[in-house]
Scaffold this motif. Structure first.
Motif, PDB file in Angstrom:
ATOM      1  N   LEU A  69       0.827  -1.211   0.000  1.00 58.79           N
ATOM      2  CA  LEU A  69       0.000   0.000   0.000  1.00 58.79           C
ATOM      3  C   LEU A  69       0.859   1.259   0.000  1.00 58.79           C
ATOM      4  O   LEU A  69       1.782   1.391   0.792  1.00 58.79           O
ATOM      5  N   LYS A  70       0.529   2.190  -0.912  1.00 63.04           N
ATOM      6  CA  LYS A  70       1.174   3.498  -0.971  1.00 63.04           C
ATOM      7  C   LYS A  70       0.109   4.531  -1.316  1.00 63.04           C
ATOM      8  O   LYS A  70      -0.812   4.252  -2.076  1.00 63.04           O
ATOM      9  N   VAL A  71       0.240   5.720  -0.750  1.00 64.55           N
ATOM     10  CA  VAL A  71      -0.644   6.836  -1.076  1.00 64.55           C
ATOM     11  C   VAL A  71       0.205   7.910  -1.737  1.00 64.55           C
ATOM     12  O   VAL A  71       1.189   8.370  -1.157  1.00 64.55           O
ATOM     13  N   GLN A  72      -0.155   8.277  -2.954  1.00 69.16           N
ATOM     14  CA  GLN A  72       0.530   9.370  -3.636  1.00 69.16           C
ATOM     15  C   GLN A  72      -0.249  10.647  -3.394  1.00 69.16           C
ATOM     16  O   GLN A  72      -1.444  10.705  -3.673  1.00 69.16           O
ATOM     17  N   VAL A  73       0.424  11.662  -2.859  1.00 69.73           N
ATOM     18  CA  VAL A  73      -0.196  12.967  -2.629  1.00 69.73           C
ATOM     19  C   VAL A  73       0.217  13.865  -3.778  1.00 69.73           C
ATOM     20  O   VAL A  73       1.411  14.051  -4.034  1.00 69.73           O
ATOM     21  N   LEU A  74      -0.787  14.400  -4.479  1.00 69.61           N
ATOM     22  CA  LEU A  74      -0.532  15.225  -5.663  1.00 69.61           C
ATOM     23  C   LEU A  74      -1.148  16.606  -5.480  1.00 69.61           C
ATOM     24  O   LEU A  74      -2.214  16.750  -4.876  1.00 69.61           O
ATOM     25  N   SER A  75      -0.492  17.621  -6.029  1.00 65.20           N
ATOM     26  CA  SER A  75      -0.993  18.995  -5.968  1.00 65.20           C
ATOM     27  C   SER A  75      -2.165  19.165  -6.941  1.00 65.20           C
ATOM     28  O   SER A  75      -2.510  18.242  -7.682  1.00 65.20           O
ATOM     29  N   SER A  76      -2.718  20.365  -6.963  1.00 65.15           N
ATOM     30  CA  SER A  76      -3.881  20.633  -7.820  1.00 65.15           C
ATOM     31  C   SER A  76      -3.567  20.442  -9.308  1.00 65.15           C
ATOM     32  O   SER A  76      -4.453  20.114 -10.083  1.00 65.15           O
ATOM     33  N   ASN A  77      -2.305  20.625  -9.697  1.00 66.84           N
ATOM     34  CA  ASN A  77      -1.939  20.396 -11.095  1.00 66.84           C
ATOM     35  C   ASN A  77      -1.378  18.987 -11.304  1.00 66.84           C
ATOM     36  O   ASN A  77      -0.726  18.722 -12.294  1.00 66.84           O
ATOM     37  N   ARG A  78      -1.658  18.088 -10.315  1.00 72.74           N
ATOM     38  CA  ARG A  78      -1.302  16.667 -10.328  1.00 72.74           C
ATOM     39  C   ARG A  78       0.209  16.444 -10.302  1.00 72.74           C
ATOM     40  O   ARG A  78       0.710  15.445 -10.774  1.00 72.74           O
ATOM     41  N   ARG A  79       0.954  17.380  -9.700  1.00 67.48           N
ATOM     42  CA  ARG A  79       2.393  17.210  -9.481  1.00 67.48           C
ATOM     43  C   ARG A  79       2.573  16.397  -8.206  1.00 67.48           C
ATOM     44  O   ARG A  79       1.970  16.696  -7.179  1.00 67.48           O
ATOM     45  N   LEU A  80       3.402  15.353  -8.254  1.00 65.96           N
ATOM     46  CA  LEU A  80       3.623  14.478  -7.115  1.00 65.96           C
ATOM     47  C   LEU A  80       4.362  15.226  -6.010  1.00 65.96           C
ATOM     48  O   LEU A  80       5.443  15.752  -6.225  1.00 65.96           O
ATOM     49  N   LEU A  81       3.754  15.276  -4.817  1.00 71.67           N
ATOM     50  CA  LEU A  81       4.388  15.904  -3.662  1.00 71.67           C
ATOM     51  C   LEU A  81       5.089  14.874  -2.796  1.00 71.67           C
ATOM     52  O   LEU A  81       6.158  15.133  -2.252  1.00 71.67           O
ATOM     53  N   ALA A  82       4.455  13.699  -2.629  1.00 69.30           N
ATOM     54  CA  ALA A  82       5.036  12.660  -1.766  1.00 69.30           C
ATOM     55  C   ALA A  82       4.354  11.334  -2.041  1.00 69.30           C
ATOM     56  O   ALA A  82       3.204  11.286  -2.488  1.00 69.30           O
ATOM     57  N   THR A  83       5.082  10.266  -1.748  1.00 67.42           N
ATOM     58  CA  THR A  83       4.519   8.922  -1.736  1.00 67.42           C
ATOM     59  C   THR A  83       4.615   8.443  -0.296  1.00 67.42           C
ATOM     60  O   THR A  83       5.712   8.408   0.270  1.00 67.42           O
ATOM     61  N   ILE A  84       3.484   8.113   0.297  1.00 61.04           N
ATOM     62  CA  ILE A  84       3.406   7.796   1.719  1.00 61.04           C
ATOM     63  C   ILE A  84       3.020   6.335   1.909  1.00 61.04           C
ATOM     64  O   ILE A  84       2.151   5.823   1.214  1.00 61.04           O
ATOM     65  N   VAL A  85       3.670   5.686   2.860  1.00 62.76           N
ATOM     66  CA  VAL A  85       3.346   4.310   3.233  1.00 62.76           C
ATOM     67  C   VAL A  85       2.784   4.328   4.652  1.00 62.76           C
ATOM     68  O   VAL A  85       3.008   5.273   5.402  1.00 62.76           O
ATOM     69  N   PRO A  86       2.055   3.280   5.058  1.00 67.56           N
ATOM     70  CA  PRO A  86       1.507   3.237   6.421  1.00 67.56           C
ATOM     71  C   PRO A  86       2.620   3.273   7.468  1.00 67.56           C
ATOM     72  O   PRO A  86       3.720   2.784   7.249  1.00 67.56           O
ATOM     73  N   SER A  87       2.308   3.856   8.622  1.00 68.82           N
ATOM     74  CA  SER A  87       3.249   3.938   9.737  1.00 68.82           C
ATOM     75  C   SER A  87       3.598   2.544  10.232  1.00 68.82           C
ATOM     76  O   SER A  87       2.757   1.647  10.232  1.00 68.82           O
ATOM     77  N   ILE A  88       4.817   2.378  10.711  1.00 66.97           N
ATOM     78  CA  ILE A  88       5.258   1.089  11.229  1.00 66.97           C
ATOM     79  C   ILE A  88       4.424   0.688  12.438  1.00 66.97           C
ATOM     80  O   ILE A  88       4.174  -0.496  12.664  1.00 66.97           O
ATOM     81  N   GLY A  89       3.960   1.643  13.206  1.00 66.66           N
ATOM     82  CA  GLY A  89       3.124   1.343  14.366  1.00 66.66           C
ATOM     83  C   GLY A  89       1.837   0.651  13.971  1.00 66.66           C
ATOM     84  O   GLY A  89       1.322  -0.203  14.692  1.00 66.66           O
TER      85      GLY A  89
END
Length: 111
Positions: A69-89
């Protein structure tokens, strides 16, 4: 710019309580699947959007296969800001819940 009509102020599009908000998108990558967020969610800044992305990853990851599982966070112009994975906790929490399924397995006290 604020428009005025008959003594009332009208905020420009995207403004809330005097602050400008931006639209962010949260695409999900899960194994070979790619789920595109077509609607997006408004946030006041990138930090708020990244925090929300982490919450989405943790919430979905609680009940899912953590490795993919990964969540890609994109800006309003669909530019990739970050790829986030679930916390280890959250992974430890998931393993603890799975261990409880084994009837008769001893429960260990939290440290």
């Amino acid at each position: 710019m604020t428009l005025r009509t008959e003594g009332t102020a009208i905020s420009p599009a995207g403004a809330t309580w005097g602050k400008i908000v931006q639209l962010y998108f949260f695409d999900l990558l899960w194994g070979d699947e790619h789920f595109v967020d077509e609607d997006g969610i408004s946030h006041f800044d990138e930090g708020s959007a990244l925090y929300y992305g982490q919450r989405v990853a943790d919430k979905i990851g609680r009940d899912a296969d953590y490795g993919s599982l990964k969540v890609q966070v994109l800006s309003s112009n669909r530019r990739l800001l970050a790829t986030i994975v679930p916390s280890i906790g959250r992974g430890a929490e998931q393993r603890a819940l799975l261990a409880r399924r084994n009837i008769g397995a001893p429960l260990r006290a939290a440290a």
